[in-house]
Design a protein around this motif. Structure first.
Motif, PDB file in Angstrom:
ATOM      1  N   UNK A 351     -16.843  44.460   9.402  1.00 35.37           N
ATOM      2  CA  UNK A 351     -16.081  44.473   7.741  1.00 35.37           C
ATOM      3  C   UNK A 351     -17.170  45.061   7.214  1.00 35.37           C
ATOM      4  N   UNK A 352     -18.164  45.993   7.811  1.00 39.20           N
ATOM      5  CA  UNK A 352     -19.315  46.760   6.918  1.00 39.20           C
ATOM      6  C   UNK A 352     -18.678  47.580   5.966  1.00 39.20           C
ATOM      7  N   UNK A 353     -19.155  47.476   4.744  1.00 46.06           N
ATOM      8  CA  UNK A 353     -18.746  48.352   3.740  1.00 46.06           C
ATOM      9  C   UNK A 353     -19.570  49.282   3.255  1.00 46.06           C
ATOM     10  N   UNK A 354     -19.197  50.275   2.678  1.00 44.63           N
ATOM     11  CA  UNK A 354     -20.124  51.336   2.242  1.00 44.63           C
ATOM     12  C   UNK A 354     -20.682  50.925   0.595  1.00 44.63           C
ATOM     13  N   UNK A 355     -21.351  52.073   0.176  1.00 48.23           N
ATOM     14  CA  UNK A 355     -22.104  51.585  -1.198  1.00 48.23           C
ATOM     15  C   UNK A 355     -21.075  51.068  -2.232  1.00 48.23           C
ATOM     16  N   UNK A 356     -21.743  49.993  -2.782  1.00 50.10           N
ATOM     17  CA  UNK A 356     -21.124  49.218  -3.774  1.00 50.10           C
ATOM     18  C   UNK A 356     -21.904  49.078  -5.030  1.00 50.10           C
TER      19      UNK A 356
END
Length: 483
Positions: A351-356
């Protein structure tokens, strides 16, 4: 045919059939009179007879059942049959009267027209048909047609201009910095990854330790330059404690080195540019500002025995996986940080996300020192103040442990803290005027300093607050670890 050419063949008016269509008429003064008199045997000066009788009509309106003609000195023999009237005759010339009205009770031979209701209905139908046909016609004229083209259509030429930009603009800065930024492709024994880096003096490339760690045990590193030329590289040295590493490419292809700035002069709100290869997309440029300074970041896995403690520059410039090791530059094009980590909503890989909008960079002043030490000795020095912290403490500031831990005393009497008078159980409140929130922040701040740097500490012993000045030192000379 006209009366001039119709044969009489001895028929009387009662022998004639109904008129067969509308006859053609010649002009009243153009030979019509002479033709009639010649046919009937009358003199041109004689008066034309006026027929009466059934089917002929009486000019006075009197009906008559006999076929008769008036007698008189100017009329021909009574037995001469009168000429048949032309079909649908109208008054033409002298002596011809209008057709008599029909007698009472006699059937009407004229065609009856439609009544008013039929006309209204017919008008409504015609109006509806006209409306429908008009709508259909409008649709056919205006509907789009895939085959319709306009050979003369043109949007005109593109505006003229050039691609040069002011040196202080983002585009101007990026054009100067991009040639010195590289992409790293790393292969290990069982895994592979990508990252970024930048070229410094001597043809060395600075990057993150976690980017090249896969190749530390016999893996391969490939460096791709901005001009798309590539070469292999070897690890010069790594420092897991600061998450920094230095590699040496076999060839630089004349690539210019990048300019290093001063991270101590960075302030919150400064514009910055992040350059690197996020997700393998080389030469990517993103912009933002410095969101915060001295942000404590622990880089590494949860079970890492020697994680990196970073007092980071926080930025909202978009940083994604693959940006690691790339430069964070200021408006002058000088490197002020090394992009190292991002905040995500989950640590799970699935569930790794990109830039927030939360990216972190190692201050360049720390990276400068570590790179110099790696290049000269093969390893970086670990700075310290000689204390052990109490990880169970949850109060204000950070408390020094009261009991030995892992063979170490709470305060090293020969270390900077012991020489400055700090004792077990003291609570450190501030470092150089910055209020300390937890142990991670204190460790990150101390490791960001160079050996020999003086720092001011405010601490509390019991209910009394005190000040101490101390100089950070390095651990014993590290054993060089060239790869």
């Amino acid at each position: 045919m006209t009366d001039e050419t119709r044969p009489t063949d001895g028929r009387t008016p009662s022998d004639l059939s109904e008129p067969q269509g509308r006859p053609e008429f010649l002009p009243a003064n153009d030979g019509w009179e002479s033709a009639r008199t010649e046919q009937l045997g009358w003199n041109a000066s004689e008066q034309r007879p006026q027929p009466y009788g059934s089917g002929w009509g009486d000019p006075s309106g009197r009906p008559s059942g006999d076929t008769a003609v008036h007698s008189g000195p100017d009329y021909g023999p009574p037995s001469a049959p009168p000429p048949p009237p032309p079909g649908a005759a109208v008054g033409m010339g002298p002596g011809w009267g209008p057709p008599p009205p029909p007698a009472e009770g006699s059937p009407s031979h004229g065609r009856r027209g439609p009544n008013t209701g039929v006309l209204v209905a017919l008008g409504v139908v015609i109006a509806l048909l006209a409306s429908v046909m008009g709508s259909v016609g409008t649709y056919l004229l205006t509907r789009p047609s895939a085959s319709s083209t306009d050979p003369s259509y043109s949007l005109g030429p593109a505006p003229t201009g050039d691609t040069s930009r002011p040196p202080e603009s983002v585009a101007g800065v990026a054009s100067r910095v991009l040639p010195g930024v590289v992409s790293l492709e790393v292969e290990g024994a069982s895994d592979a990854g990508t990252g970024s880096g930048f070229l410094i003096k001597g043809g060395y490339v600075v990057t993150n330790n976690h980017v090249v760690a896969l190749a530390a045990q016999g893996g391969d590193i490939k460096i791709v330059f901005n001009n798309r030329k590539s070469t292999t590289a070897r690890i010069v040295g790594r420092d897991p404690g600061s998450d920094l590493a230095v590699v040496k490419p076999e060839e630089t292809f004349g690539t210019p080195e990048i300019t290093l700035g001063n991270s101590d002069q960075v302030v919150v709100g400064d514009p910055v540019i992040a350059i690197g290869s996020p997700l393998g997309l080389t030469g990517t440029v993103t912009t933002g500002i410095v969101s915060s300074l001295n942000r404590p970041v622990v880089a590494g896995e949860d079970n890492d025995p020697d994680p990196a403690y970073i007092s980071a520059i926080q930025t909202d410039a978009a940083i994604n996986p693959g940006n690691s090791g790339g430069p964070l530059v200021n408006a002058k094009g000088e490197v002020v940080g090394v992009n190292s980590a991002i905040a995500t909503l989950s640590r799970a890989i699935s569930s790794q996300s990109g830039s927030i909008g939360l990216g972190f960079a190692i201050p360049i002043n720390q990276a400068r020192r570590v790179a110099e030490e790696i290049i000269t000795t093969g390893a970086a020095k670990r700075v310290k103040i000689g204390i052990v912290l109490d990880s169970r403490y949850r109060g204000e500031g950070v408390r020094i442990a009261t009991e030995p831990a892992q063979g170490r005393q709470p305060v090293d009497s020969d270390g900077p803290a012991g020489k400055a008078g700090l004792k077990p159980g003291d609570i450190i409140l501030e470092l150089n005027g910055l209020r300390i929130q937890d142990s991670t922040e204190l460790i990150s701040l101390i490791r960001s300093k160079s050996p020999g740097t003086k720092i001011a500490i405010k601490y509390k012993r019991g209910t009394e607050e005190r000040m101490a000045s101390l100089t950070v030192t390095a651990e014993a000379e590290p054993t060089p670890r060239p790869s």
